[in-house]
Design a protein around this motif. Structure first.
Motif, PDB file in Angstrom:
ATOM      1  N   VAL A 104      -1.080   1.760  -5.572  1.00 54.01           N
ATOM      2  CA  VAL A 104      -0.491   2.991  -5.038  1.00 54.01           C
ATOM      3  C   VAL A 104      -0.785   4.166  -5.964  1.00 54.01           C
ATOM      4  O   VAL A 104      -1.220   5.241  -5.511  1.00 54.01           O
TER       5      VAL A 104
ATOM      6  N   TRP B 263       2.015  -1.451  -7.460  1.00 54.96           N
ATOM      7  CA  TRP B 263       2.227  -0.087  -7.945  1.00 54.96           C
ATOM      8  C   TRP B 263       0.942   0.503  -8.489  1.00 54.96           C
ATOM      9  O   TRP B 263       0.668   1.686  -8.305  1.00 54.96           O
TER      10      TRP B 263
ATOM     11  N   ASP C  43       6.537  -1.240  -0.458  1.00 55.69           N
ATOM     12  CA  ASP C  43       5.489  -0.843   0.490  1.00 55.69           C
ATOM     13  C   ASP C  43       5.984   0.270   1.411  1.00 55.69           C
ATOM     14  O   ASP C  43       5.296   1.266   1.636  1.00 55.69           O
TER      15      ASP C  43
ATOM     16  N   TRP D  72      -3.010   7.881  -5.453  1.00 57.57           N
ATOM     17  CA  TRP D  72      -2.441   9.202  -5.727  1.00 57.57           C
ATOM     18  C   TRP D  72      -3.237   9.914  -6.815  1.00 57.57           C
ATOM     19  O   TRP D  72      -3.464  11.115  -6.746  1.00 57.57           O
TER      20      TRP D  72
ATOM     21  N   ASP E  20       3.571   8.752   1.307  1.00 58.24           N
ATOM     22  CA  ASP E  20       2.262   9.194   1.792  1.00 58.24           C
ATOM     23  C   ASP E  20       2.406  10.047   3.054  1.00 58.24           C
ATOM     24  O   ASP E  20       1.756  11.086   3.200  1.00 58.24           O
TER      25      ASP E  20
ATOM     26  N   THR F 125      -1.478  -1.006   2.234  1.00 58.97           N
ATOM     27  CA  THR F 125      -1.298  -1.950   1.139  1.00 58.97           C
ATOM     28  C   THR F 125      -1.180  -3.377   1.630  1.00 58.97           C
ATOM     29  O   THR F 125      -1.079  -4.305   0.836  1.00 58.97           O
TER      30      THR F 125
ATOM     31  N   ARG G 149      -5.364   7.710   1.736  1.00 61.20           N
ATOM     32  CA  ARG G 149      -4.320   6.751   2.075  1.00 61.20           C
ATOM     33  C   ARG G 149      -4.935   5.496   2.671  1.00 61.20           C
ATOM     34  O   ARG G 149      -5.764   5.548   3.570  1.00 61.20           O
TER      35      ARG G 149
ATOM     36  N   THR H  41       6.506   3.693  -0.433  1.00 64.35           N
ATOM     37  CA  THR H  41       5.261   4.385  -0.772  1.00 64.35           C
ATOM     38  C   THR H  41       4.549   4.881   0.482  1.00 64.35           C
ATOM     39  O   THR H  41       3.937   5.956   0.463  1.00 64.35           O
ATOM     40  N   GLU H  42       4.627   4.141   1.559  1.00 64.06           N
ATOM     41  CA  GLU H  42       4.052   4.627   2.813  1.00 64.06           C
ATOM     42  C   GLU H  42       4.805   5.862   3.314  1.00 64.06           C
ATOM     43  O   GLU H  42       4.211   6.796   3.846  1.00 64.06           O
TER      44      GLU H  42
END
Length: 220
Positions: free
Chosen positions: A141, A138, A78, A145, A85, A8, A5, A81-82
């Motif tokens: 991110v 994206w 953002d 992953w 995570d 971003t 992680r 996606t955080e």
């Protein structure tokens, strides 16, 4: 997935004014307004005046926080996606304890996060074809992953639970990309689509079969 992680850099990359607190009430009001409006209409139909009015501020004040409505959407992405995570946590660290349960937990947590913010997910999919910054964000991110899943597959192969086969990175890309498309279809009702009640289990079986050649992999 915490092992890969990285931030971003929402504020720096978006052009948002430096020095503002992430907890600033007006900024949060703009973001909350945007997400609420996205549940009602397409991103292209939302104006800056709509966002400012919903946040209880003037149009000039809006520009103090964000340079454009695209910047608002990118900041929402953002945040989602955080959140994903954070939800994933250290699930993959404990993968060998019970592979089927841990993979299901990971997919389920991501599904819950994206499902809880589906309006943002669908809006980003809507603009990604024309917005280079959304595509770049994206891609960053998705890359982290992919790296996390690639490392997990390689670890399962080293311990003998998963057989050798396709390069782990290629498999990780295909599996993550599949999730993205399947979730989009489910959230948007863009058929053919897997019913939401079934989507986690369907994805899980494909992941297990792709990685282990069985849906009942052995624990360590």
């Amino acid at each position: 997935m915490t092992t890969v992680r990285t931030s971003t850099g929402a504020a720096a990359g978006r052009g948002r004014r430096a020095g503002r607190s992430a907890g600033d009430d007006r900024e949060l009001a703009i973001l909350a307004t945007a997400e609420r409006l996205l549940e009602q209409r397409a991103f292209g139909e939302i104006s800056i005046d709509d966002l400012a009015r919903g946040a209880g501020i003037s149009r000039p004040t809006f520009y103090f926080y964000f340079p454009s409505k695209d910047a608002v959407l990118l900041t929402l992405l953002d945040r989602v996606t955080e959140e994903a995570d954070t939800a994933a946590g250290d699930v993959l660290v404990h993968l060998a304890e019970n592979p089927r349960a841990r993979w299901r937990e990971l997919i389920s947590r991501f599904h819950a996060t994206f499902g809880g913010h589906r309006a943002v997910v669908l809006a980003c999919a809507e603009v990604r074809g024309t917005n280079a910054e959304v595509r770049r964000l994206w891609a960053r991110v998705l890359e982290r992953w992919v790296q996390a899943v690639e490392a997990a597959i390689e670890a399962e192969r080293r311990r003998g639970a998963a057989p050798p086969g396709l390069p782990a990175r290629d498999l990780a890309i295909a599996l993550n990309s599949m999730n993205e498309r399947v979730w989009y279809a489910t959230f948007a009702g863009d058929g053919p689509a897997v019913a939401e009640r079934d989507v986690v289990d369907v994805l899980l079986d494909v992941w297990l079969t792709g990685i282990y050649r069985t849906t009942s992999p052995a624990a360590g």
